[in-house]
Design an enzyme around this catalytic site. Structure first.
Site, PDB file in Angstrom:
ATOM      1  N   GLY A 105       0.818  -1.215   0.000  1.00 59.87           N
ATOM      2  CA  GLY A 105       0.000   0.000   0.000  1.00 59.87           C
ATOM      3  C   GLY A 105       0.851   1.264   0.000  1.00 59.87           C
ATOM      4  O   GLY A 105       1.942   1.296   0.568  1.00 59.87           O
ATOM      5  N   ARG A 142       1.314  -5.852  -4.928  1.00 61.68           N
ATOM      6  CA  ARG A 142       1.327  -6.751  -3.771  1.00 61.68           C
ATOM      7  C   ARG A 142       1.810  -8.168  -4.110  1.00 61.68           C
ATOM      8  O   ARG A 142       1.592  -9.094  -3.343  1.00 61.68           O
ATOM      9  CB  ARG A 142      -0.069  -6.806  -3.139  1.00 61.68           C
ATOM     10  CG  ARG A 142      -0.512  -5.497  -2.473  1.00 61.68           C
ATOM     11  CD  ARG A 142      -1.678  -5.713  -1.532  1.00 61.68           C
ATOM     12  NE  ARG A 142      -2.162  -4.479  -0.926  1.00 61.68           N
ATOM     13  CZ  ARG A 142      -1.632  -3.905   0.156  1.00 61.68           C
ATOM     14  NH1 ARG A 142      -0.606  -4.466   0.750  1.00 61.68           N
ATOM     15  NH2 ARG A 142      -2.142  -2.798   0.635  1.00 61.68           N
ATOM     16  N   ASP A 192       5.692  -7.936   5.682  1.00 61.47           N
ATOM     17  CA  ASP A 192       5.772  -9.105   4.793  1.00 61.47           C
ATOM     18  C   ASP A 192       6.781  -8.873   3.662  1.00 61.47           C
ATOM     19  O   ASP A 192       7.555  -9.775   3.323  1.00 61.47           O
ATOM     20  CB  ASP A 192       4.398  -9.423   4.189  1.00 61.47           C
ATOM     21  CG  ASP A 192       3.488 -10.085   5.213  1.00 61.47           C
ATOM     22  OD1 ASP A 192       4.021 -10.642   6.207  1.00 61.47           O
ATOM     23  OD2 ASP A 192       2.262 -10.032   5.043  1.00 61.47           O
ATOM     24  N   LYS A 204       8.245   0.661   5.484  1.00 62.56           N
ATOM     25  CA  LYS A 204       7.110   1.456   5.009  1.00 62.56           C
ATOM     26  C   LYS A 204       5.796   0.884   5.500  1.00 62.56           C
ATOM     27  O   LYS A 204       5.627  -0.333   5.495  1.00 62.56           O
ATOM     28  CB  LYS A 204       7.115   1.433   3.474  1.00 62.56           C
ATOM     29  CG  LYS A 204       5.926   2.015   2.815  1.00 62.56           C
ATOM     30  CD  LYS A 204       5.196   1.046   1.861  1.00 62.56           C
ATOM     31  CE  LYS A 204       4.487  -0.081   2.544  1.00 62.56           C
ATOM     32  NZ  LYS A 204       3.538  -0.829   1.706  1.00 62.56           N
ATOM     33  N   THR A 205       4.883   1.657   5.943  1.00 64.61           N
ATOM     34  CA  THR A 205       3.451   1.360   6.050  1.00 64.61           C
ATOM     35  C   THR A 205       2.777   2.423   6.903  1.00 64.61           C
ATOM     36  O   THR A 205       3.274   2.770   7.976  1.00 64.61           O
ATOM     37  CB  THR A 205       3.103  -0.037   6.617  1.00 64.61           C
ATOM     38  OG1 THR A 205       1.677  -0.122   6.736  1.00 64.61           O
ATOM     39  CG2 THR A 205       3.716  -0.367   7.969  1.00 64.61           C
ATOM     40  N   ASP A 260       0.246   1.914   8.433  1.00 61.18           N
ATOM     41  CA  ASP A 260      -0.357   1.218   9.582  1.00 61.18           C
ATOM     42  C   ASP A 260       0.494   1.326  10.851  1.00 61.18           C
ATOM     43  O   ASP A 260      -0.003   1.101  11.951  1.00 61.18           O
ATOM     44  CB  ASP A 260      -0.572  -0.265   9.257  1.00 61.18           C
ATOM     45  CG  ASP A 260      -1.649  -0.472   8.215  1.00 61.18           C
ATOM     46  OD1 ASP A 260      -2.183   0.545   7.712  1.00 61.18           O
ATOM     47  OD2 ASP A 260      -1.975  -1.631   7.892  1.00 61.18           O
TER      48      ASP A 260
HETATM   49  P1  FBP Z   1       0.554  -1.976   3.669  1.00 64.04           P
HETATM   50  O1  FBP Z   1       0.465  -2.896   4.840  1.00 64.04           O
HETATM   51  O2  FBP Z   1       0.929  -2.650   2.414  1.00 64.04           O
HETATM   52  O3  FBP Z   1       1.425  -0.785   3.967  1.00 64.04           O
HETATM   53  O4  FBP Z   1      -0.892  -1.371   3.394  1.00 64.04           O
HETATM   54  C1  FBP Z   1      -1.629  -0.778   4.394  1.00 64.04           C
HETATM   55  C2  FBP Z   1      -3.045  -0.466   3.982  1.00 64.04           C
HETATM   56  O5  FBP Z   1      -3.178   0.909   3.670  1.00 64.04           O
HETATM   57  C3  FBP Z   1      -4.017  -0.870   5.073  1.00 64.04           C
HETATM   58  O6  FBP Z   1      -4.177   0.149   6.014  1.00 64.04           O
HETATM   59  C4  FBP Z   1      -5.258  -1.202   4.292  1.00 64.04           C
HETATM   60  O7  FBP Z   1      -6.061  -2.157   4.946  1.00 64.04           O
HETATM   61  C5  FBP Z   1      -4.708  -1.786   3.037  1.00 64.04           C
HETATM   62  O8  FBP Z   1      -3.446  -1.195   2.840  1.00 64.04           O
HETATM   63  C6  FBP Z   1      -5.617  -1.571   1.853  1.00 64.04           C
HETATM   64  O9  FBP Z   1      -4.947  -1.986   0.719  1.00 64.04           O
HETATM   65  P2  FBP Z   1      -5.574  -1.979  -0.728  1.00 64.04           P
HETATM   66  O10 FBP Z   1      -5.831  -0.548  -1.091  1.00 64.04           O
HETATM   67  O11 FBP Z   1      -4.516  -2.620  -1.572  1.00 64.04           O
HETATM   68  O12 FBP Z   1      -6.837  -2.767  -0.658  1.00 64.04           O
END
Ligand code: FBP
Length: 547
Positions: free
Chosen positions: A77, A141, A172, A198-199, A201
């Site tokens: 993300g 992803r 991951d 990165k994230t 979250d």
């Molecule tokens: P990452 O863990 O890859 O950083 O992504 C976080 C996130 O933004 C979460 O908060 C959210 O649940 C998810 O990605 C949504 O991803 P997508 O837009 O690919 O459905």
């Protein structure tokens, strides 16, 4: 390309670097490391990259550096600051040796496997300085977890003269980066692999990684919006706002936004799980606050809800697990035509406890649990509109209390979901500086021949000049966890700690925030220019953790 005034001004912002990185650098090698758990298993799985020392950079003497080629991947993300990691990496590589080259693999890890890439030139990189988004090369992803993928990656690296790959990703992706580093070491492929945390979250953090990038900006954007809603609520005095926030698993974003904006209610999934609460308990807690405020004619308020809540409610977790097993490749279920038939079928197959939970859910949500499944056959909990579910259940309970004469208020609710609003925001000064330093640090780790390391920048609550840059072996963050039925080495996810300072601060203050009408804080928009106490502050989470 048309640009806003802020975009134009930000293009010339020079991110701050720690003093140690402002000239030539020498490395200081610390003590050797161990994984956080399961040391014997991890050591066996990573014979070449286990136990390496922590590294930090100090000011040093200039030296000649050989030319290198580097490939960079954005994974998962979007998070504000990704472009600046690439800018820092690019600038660092050019300082080390102007002949160094940087390639960007397109669309995430699949770009490496499918040989989709561009060379990142100064002209390209300059267009993206201090901007949000991952659009410079795109993200994806795709998981790098098979030898065939690693081999295909090695082919393109050889072709382009790439000696090192930088993976910018979450827990991951960095786990996969470490597996890749180990694989290339074993094969003596001559390809180093470096990770960057990165994230939005905020759940990739530990002793050596104080925060993941993007968390700061995303939380500031959401907190601004929550503050604006609170001011509206306090002006109109007629709505309860149920606000769901991104963060697929841990509740860091929700907690940080609560610390910044002081809402009336904030649910923390980790606490719900620790208290073994049911959905009804969560609803009752909300109702208690609403009834209490209604006694003072305060028929409005704000409630923050973490996206991952559903999976942390033990009874829901059990129900979801049963549904996953029950519905996987279930021909009988798929052959049923009407919603009612499907509902009856599911009810007949569930355990007693799970059937009760299933029955207690509004029909729409119960149906969603049986319909929306990802390619692995799991219910996609992030698609479940928990805020709407809670509104429905709270309204029902309040109506009962009203009939019993125990609630005299008026309940009108509005739902919100904040996620995509913040993931690509223009990075705050903190994230712009932090990510640039992470990328710059990665370039030095590469020039020092390191592999299996994550770029690490610490001491983040001090001014950027005093930040400590270096590298941490990724194996140090690993433990063994069950994934898809098998034990796998993975980076331990950082959930909200109930004995940690941020949660404790929240717990000590939430009663006041629930009852008072004047406790809201209005953070306002991120400021990029102005006094440092307005523009450069890290998150409350980081400040409380480091106090
Ligand atoms: P990452 O863990 O890859 O950083 O992504 C976080 C996130 O933004 C979460 O908060 C959210 O649940 C998810 O990605 C949504 O991803 P997508 O837009 O690919 O459905």
């Amino acid at each position: 390309m048309a640009k806003s005034a802020l975009q134009i001004a930000r293009a010339s912002y020079q991110p701050k670097l720690p003093t140690a990185l402002q000239g030539a650098v020498k490395i200081e090698v610390g003590a050797s490391t161990e994984s956080v758990a399961d040391q014997a298993e991890i050591a066996e799985l990573f014979p070449n990259t286990y136990g390496m020392p922590i590294i930090s950079f100090k000011e040093g003497e200039a030296k000649q550096n050989p030319t290198v080629g580097v490939g960079v991947i954005l994974s998962g993300g979007q998070a504000p600051g990704g472009h600046n990691v690439i800018c820092g990496l690019f600038d660092g590589l050019k300082v080390l040796n102007p002949n160094n080259k940087l390639y960007g693999f397109l669309g995430g890890p699949s770009g490496l496997v499918d040989h989709q890439y561009i060379e990142l030139t100064k002209e390209i990189v300059d267009e993206y300085r201090n901007t949000g988004g991952f659009d410079i090369i795109g993200s994806g992803r795709t998981k790098l977890e098979e030898e065939a993928q690693y081999e295909k990656g090695a082919v393109i690296c050889k072709q382009l003269g790439i000696n090192a790959i930088v993976v910018i990703g979450g827990d991951d992706s960095n786990t996969n980066a470490c597996v890749l580093a180990e694989y290339y070491s074993q094969k003596k492929a001559g390809i180093q692999v470096i990770g960057c945390p990165k994230t939005i979250d905020g759940d990739l953090k530990n002793e050596m990684i104080e925060t993941s990038f993007g968390f700061d900006t995303a939380c500031k954007v959401y907190s601004e919006l929550i503050g604006n809603i609170q001011r509206d609520a306090n002006s109109a005095k007629k709505y309860w706002h149920f606000i769901r926030l991104m963060g697929r698993s841990a509740s860091h974003i929700t907690l940080e936004c609560a610390l910044q904006s002081q809402p009336n209610i904030c649910i923390v999934s980790e606490e719900v799980e620790a208290k073994n609460q049911t959905l009804k308990d969560v609803v009752d807690d909300i109702v208690t606050v609403i009834v209490n405020r209604a006694n003072y004619d305060l028929n409005f308020g704000t409630i923050l809800i973490p996206e991952g809540l559903i999976e942390f409610i033990p009874a829901m977790k059990k129900l979801i697990a049963e549904l996953n097993d029950l519905l996987a490749h279930n021909e009988d279920f798929n052959a049923l035509e009407t919603d009612d038939e499907k509902r009856q079928y599911v009810k007949g197959m569930l355990s007693h406890d799970s059937r009760d939970v299933y029955n207690s859910l509004p029909k729409g949500i119960a149906k969603q649990l049986t319909l929306d499944r990802d390619p692995h056959g799991n219910v996609q909990v992030s698609l479940i509109e928990t805020e709407k579910l809670l509104i429905e259940m709270v309204a029902k309970r309040l109506a009962q209390l009203k009939a019993e004469g125990k609630y005299k208020g008026k309940f009108s609710a509005i739902n919100h979901f904040f996620g995509y609003e913040g993931r690509c925001a223009i990075p705050s000064n903190f994230d712009a500086d932090y990510t640039y330093t992470l990328g710059y640090t990665a370039s030095i780790l590469i020039s020092e021949g390191k592999t299996g390391y994550m770029s690490s920048v610490r001491n983040l609550t001090s001014p950027a000049a005093e930040w400590i840059a270096g590298g941490v072996p990724i194996t140090m963050m690993m433990n063994m966890e069950r994934r898809h039925g098998k034990m796998k080495p993975v980076i331990q996810k950082a959930l909200v700690l109930l004995d940690g300072a941020p949660f404790k601060f929240f717990a000590a203050n939430r009663k006041n925030w629930a009852d008072e009408s004047q406790s809201y804080v209005y953070p306002g928009p991120i400021q990029y220019y102005g006094p440092t106490e307005v523009c450069d502050q890290p998150t409350k989470t980081l400040q409380l953790e480091k106090a």
